[in-house]
Scaffold this active site. Structure first.
Site, mmCIF file in Angstrom:
data_model
loop_
_atom_site.group_PDB
_atom_site.id
_atom_site.type_symbol
_atom_site.label_atom_id
_atom_site.label_comp_id
_atom_site.label_asym_id
_atom_site.label_seq_id
_atom_site.Cartn_x
_atom_site.Cartn_y
_atom_site.Cartn_z
ATOM 1 N N THR A 185 0.882 -1.178 0.000
ATOM 2 C CA THR A 185 0.000 0.000 0.000
ATOM 3 C C THR A 185 0.915 1.222 0.000
ATOM 4 O OG1 THR A 185 -0.020 0.163 2.394
ATOM 5 C CG2 THR A 185 -1.717 -1.199 1.404
ATOM 6 N N GLU A 331 -5.938 -4.083 -0.135
ATOM 7 C CA GLU A 331 -6.190 -5.209 0.778
ATOM 8 C C GLU A 331 -7.391 -6.050 0.378
ATOM 9 O OE1 GLU A 331 -5.429 -2.139 1.656
ATOM 10 O OE2 GLU A 331 -4.357 -2.032 3.562
ATOM 11 N N LYS A 445 -16.511 16.646 11.079
ATOM 12 C CA LYS A 445 -17.583 16.524 12.070
ATOM 13 C C LYS A 445 -17.954 17.912 12.555
ATOM 14 C CE LYS A 445 -19.082 12.897 15.055
ATOM 15 N NZ LYS A 445 -18.791 11.889 16.026
ATOM 16 N N TRP A 450 -21.910 14.438 10.755
ATOM 17 C CA TRP A 450 -20.898 14.187 9.748
ATOM 18 C C TRP A 450 -21.249 14.890 8.443
ATOM 19 C CZ3 TRP A 450 -19.869 8.249 10.623
ATOM 20 C CH2 TRP A 450 -18.851 8.133 11.598
#
Ligand code: ADP
Length: 547
Positions: A185, A331, A445, A450
């Site tokens: 990654t 992944e 936030k 959110w």
């Protein structure tokens, strides 16, 4: 009671055998640094992969050894995929666009014994070789006529190596859970982490991805994988195409070149292609500027980052191409979810269908999804509840190479219930369509609510004068955080903060409206081309909203 079925192991070499027997005439067309248009067939390809397997044995490479590749999408890289994994070694694809110190770290961490390198990437390795003590040799992916004058030690020519070998090779059979490939990654924080795929995970992923409501890999298609083979195995295209018999068109180093892509699509009659949103924006701009067309292209799959609505609209309206947005990660091999039409959608308006295409798609059999709250309790699929997206399945990582897999440690991405935490925040609607609203660490936030940065960014880039946009949360005395929009203007275009805000008014809820818009000449990106919000937040550390 035991079943009475053959316990055949799922082997990557079985795909090659299948393609060789069933589709010997199917073409692979490649652009390489030494040939603007190389053509051969699956039959030639299978022969050369067996020659390469013999060459690897002669080099002394052994079962389980890591063999590095620093290469673009072309036939030689594809041969490496099959010959290295097929003979029980691990094909370690490395992204040449990473920072040199990351490439250095990755090669040493994986302990690659040999590196196969594209002509254009030789200078990178010349600069690094003194720091790569475990690498025993470098093989340049070209023929004798194009061999560079290089300071690389123990350097060999790929075509010469192959030319000396027989095309007879018996692919070994072994446990399907053996490592077949590795991909690190990019790691915006900390060192890159090595994801290790198996023969079994690779085959199941390619099979799952080939289904009609996923990418529908087919003998009838001509596919152009633009997503690089050094980034999550080009989303599985090198395996799914050979399973199905699709003609492959490989862009080599030309993957961000609108002119070259248009020419490849038109001349090779490409019907399906895959790539990240920036590639498509580049191609669409080129087509608009030149008035050229891509009539053979029917579908494109888009992923790696949220696909802006304008990409979907421009493909549909100007070129009658359907955008299939998918979500995934290194992944998850990477396929996680993907757009598909469902019966009844014929009654929806075009706008309503585009709304669904803007989401990240539905689950694919083989990968389970769920969203959870802060206490790891599952949230409903009601299209309203937001939560951390977790996944599990046979092509999802259970750990990282060379890291402790102790529960709770950095090398163990799986929670106590056996689910992988993707680091994304999502909502899932009652029909199963998932929508990513943010990375966990990028969430804004505001006053306890959110706000989706992706929603703001997508709305902003639909402004004709804006080339790219990022939304981040900045401190606000009343609401703790409020969204700040950072925009890059298109060359030669002028637009003000107030104009952008009034443009966004009917596109965003009041609560999601950015409190301010600032302009920058460019935005920071990671080596895989994603917005680097960590760096952006640092740059704007001292920023304060106007009163
Ligand atoms: P990296 O090496 O940068 O981690 P990955 O390809 O593994 O590269 O990145 C995976 C992440 O990319 C996902 O967790 C998600 O945040 C983002 N991503 C991938 N596809 C999409 C998509 N269609 N929409 C929004 N975000 C996406």
């Amino acid at each position: 009671m035991q079943a009475l079925m053959m316990n055949s192991q799922l082997m990557i070499s079985s795909i090659l055998r299948h393609a060789d027997r069933n589709f010997p005439d199917t073409e692979i067309v490649s652009v390489t640094a030494d040939n603007p248009r190389h053509r051969h067939t699956y039959k030639d390809f299978a022969n050369r992969s067996r020659q390469l397997a013999n060459a690897l044995v002669k080099l002394g490479a052994k079962f389980g050894d890591r063999i590095g590749t620093l290469a673009w999408n072309d036939y030689r890289h594809l041969e490496l995929y099959y010959a290295v994994s097929g003979s029980g070694m691990v094909c370690h694809t490395i992204n040449p666009k990473l920072f040199p110190e990351q490439v250095n770290y990755i090669i040493n961490h994986a302990e690659d014994r040999f590196i196969f390198v594209d002509l254009l990437v030789v200078p990178l390795l010349e600069a690094l070789q003194a720091h790569l003590p475990k690498v025993e040799g470098y093989i340049v992916l070209t023929d004798e006529a194009h061999m560079p004058d290089t300071s690389l030690k123990n350097v060999m020519c790929y075509e010469t190596l192959l030319g000396e070998e027989s095309s007879e090779f018996e692919w070994p059979e072994f446990d399907e859970n053996t490592a077949s490939a590795m991909c690190y990654t990019s790691g915006t924080t900390g060192n890159p982490k090595g994801v290790v795929y198996s023969h079994r995970s690779t085959l199941l992923h390619a099979w799952g991805g080939s289904m009609p409501d996923v990418v529908a890999a087919s003998y009838k298609e001509t596919t152009l994988p633009i997503v690089p083979m050094f980034h999550v195995n080009a989303w599985g295209a090198p395996y799914a195409s050979l399973m199905a018999g699709s003609k492959m068109v490989m862009p080599g180093p030309k993957m961000a070149d609108g002119e070259a892509l248009q020419h490849l699509i038109e001349s090779e009659q490409v019907t399906f292609s895959s790539g990240v949103p920036t590639i498509w924006l580049g191609l669409l701009d080129y087509l608009q500027k030149t008035g050229k067309n891509i009539p053979s292209l029917k579908r494109v799959s888009v992923g790696g980052a949220a696909c802006p609505r304008t990409v979907i609209e421009r493909f549909k309206h100007a070129h009658d191409v359907e955008v299939i947005q998918g979500w995934g990660m290194t992944e998850t091999s990477p396929l996680g979810s993907i757009f598909c039409r469902k019966s009844g959608m014929e009654d929806l308006s075009e706008e309503e269908i585009i709304d669904i295409q803007c989401m990240q798609g539905r689950g694919v059999f083989g990968l389970e999804m769920r969203i959870v709250d802060e206490n790891n309790n599952e949230l409903p699929w009601d299209g309203v509840a937001f939560g951390a997206l977790k996944v599990r399945g046979p092509w999802v990582s259970s750990g990282y190479y060379g890291m402790s897999q102790e529960p709770g440690s950095q090398g163990c991405p799986v929670d106590e219930k056996g689910w992988f935490d993707t680091g994304d925040v999502a909502t899932i609607n009652p029909q199963g369509y998932m929508q990513i609203t943010d990375r966990t660490k990028d969430v804004i936030k505001s006053g306890g609510e959110w706000v989706s940065s992706i929603e703001i960014e997508n709305a902003a880039v639909s402004h004709p004068a804006i080339a790219e946009a990022a939304a981040i949360g900045r401190y606000h005395p009343k609401w703790t955080e409020r969204p700040l929009l950072i925009a890059v203007k298109k060359a030669g275009e002028q637009v003000t903060t107030e104009e952008v805000k009034s443009f966004l008014k009917d596109k965003l809820h009041k609560w999601s409206m950015p409190d301010d818009v600032v302009f920058m000449d460019e935005l920071p990106h990671t080596a895989t081309g994603k917005l680097n919000k960590l760096s952006l937040r640092k740059t704007l550390e001292g920023y304060e909203f106007p009163n």
